[in-house]
Design a protein around this motif. Structure first.
Motif, mmCIF file in Angstrom:
data_model
loop_
_atom_site.group_PDB
_atom_site.id
_atom_site.type_symbol
_atom_site.label_atom_id
_atom_site.label_comp_id
_atom_site.label_asym_id
_atom_site.label_seq_id
_atom_site.Cartn_x
_atom_site.Cartn_y
_atom_site.Cartn_z
ATOM 1 N N ARG A 194 -5.270 2.143 -2.782
ATOM 2 C CA ARG A 194 -6.488 1.310 -2.803
ATOM 3 C C ARG A 194 -7.599 1.962 -1.988
ATOM 4 O O ARG A 194 -8.746 1.565 -2.046
ATOM 5 C CB ARG A 194 -6.175 -0.086 -2.251
ATOM 6 C CG ARG A 194 -5.242 -0.879 -3.160
ATOM 7 C CD ARG A 194 -5.111 -2.339 -2.779
ATOM 8 N NE ARG A 194 -3.981 -2.604 -1.903
ATOM 9 C CZ ARG A 194 -3.120 -3.626 -2.110
ATOM 10 N NH1 ARG A 194 -3.285 -4.441 -3.133
ATOM 11 N NH2 ARG A 194 -2.104 -3.839 -1.283
ATOM 12 N N ASP B 101 0.822 -1.220 0.000
ATOM 13 C CA ASP B 101 0.000 0.000 0.000
ATOM 14 C C ASP B 101 0.851 1.264 0.000
ATOM 15 O O ASP B 101 0.525 2.261 -0.651
ATOM 16 C CB ASP B 101 -0.957 0.005 1.201
ATOM 17 C CG ASP B 101 -2.180 -0.895 0.952
ATOM 18 O OD1 ASP B 101 -2.704 -1.475 1.922
ATOM 19 O OD2 ASP B 101 -2.572 -1.041 -0.232
ATOM 20 N N LYS C 277 -6.140 8.245 -3.357
ATOM 21 C CA LYS C 277 -5.293 7.427 -4.241
ATOM 22 C C LYS C 277 -3.804 7.696 -4.012
ATOM 23 O O LYS C 277 -2.956 7.040 -4.608
ATOM 24 C CB LYS C 277 -5.646 7.725 -5.714
ATOM 25 C CG LYS C 277 -7.075 7.328 -6.099
ATOM 26 C CD LYS C 277 -7.303 5.843 -5.910
ATOM 27 C CE LYS C 277 -8.745 5.433 -6.221
ATOM 28 N NZ LYS C 277 -9.045 4.094 -5.665
#
Ligand SMILES: O=Nc1c(NC[C@H](O)[C@H](O)[C@H](O)CO)[nH]c(=O)[nH]c1=O
Length: 175
Positions: free
Chosen positions: A150, A140, A154
């Protein structure tokens, strides 16, 4: 909470129209790499660098970035000084890679080797090498720094803040 981190945008508008920039990128973590390369190209074009003067080249992984950057710089300098049809040497190189921490120390060793390697290339060659290598502890973190987060947010494509230093460093480098 506000943050004090970040690059203060230069007040000088650097004209990239006479610059030639190489983008050397790894092929590991392709989805993120593609977003970073696109972001770097977009910023360079905004700064006026001509499309044919933006030269992308790929290597297998980030560990190969330093050698590829050194080779592309020296080859362009040789081509500019010995060829019957000399081409412009690269004024700066943007090195792009995505390293994501795994279960072993492999990540730390590559990050260390690549960062020191890229610094050595620019000090030895005198040509700015912009550090566009993501060293993420999680997927991430990497996705967010490519603008592919995700979540609702963004994130921000960090490569767009690599194109600017490429043009300003090249101009300051006296190109
Ligand atoms: O392992 N993870 C990664 C990786 N490993 C390969 C390495 O860069 C090199 O290509 C090989 O070791 C061969 O020399 N390369 C990356 O760019 N990101 C990673 O996350």
């Amino acid at each position: 909470m506000s943050t004090i981190k970040g690059l203060v945008p230069s007040t000088t508008q650097y004209d990239g129209s006479n610059l030639r920039i190489a983008i050397i990128h790894a092929r590991w973590n392709k989805q993120i790499i593609d977003a970073l390369v696109d972001g770097a190209i977009r910023k360079l074009r905004e700064r006026g660098v001509k499309e044919h003067n933006i030269v992308p080249q790929s290597v297998p992984g980030s560990f190969e970035l330093p050698l590829a950057c050194a080779n592309v710089i020296s080859a362009s300098q040789i081509q500019a000084s010995t060829s019957e049809t000399p081409s412009q040497p690269f004024d700066a190189v943007i090195a792009i890679g995505v390293l994501i921490k795994g279960a072993t120390m492999h990540f730390e060793y590559i990050c260390d080797a690549v960062s020191h390697g890229l610094m050595k290339v620019q000090l030895d060659s005198g040509v700015p090498v912009i550090f566009g290598v993501l060293t993420a502890l999680t997927e991430d973190q990497a996705l967010d720094r490519a603008g592919l987060g995700r979540g609702e947010d963004k994130g921000h494509n960090h490569a767009t803040s690599r194109g600017g230093p490429a043009t300003s460093s090249a101009k300051n480098h006296g190109c």
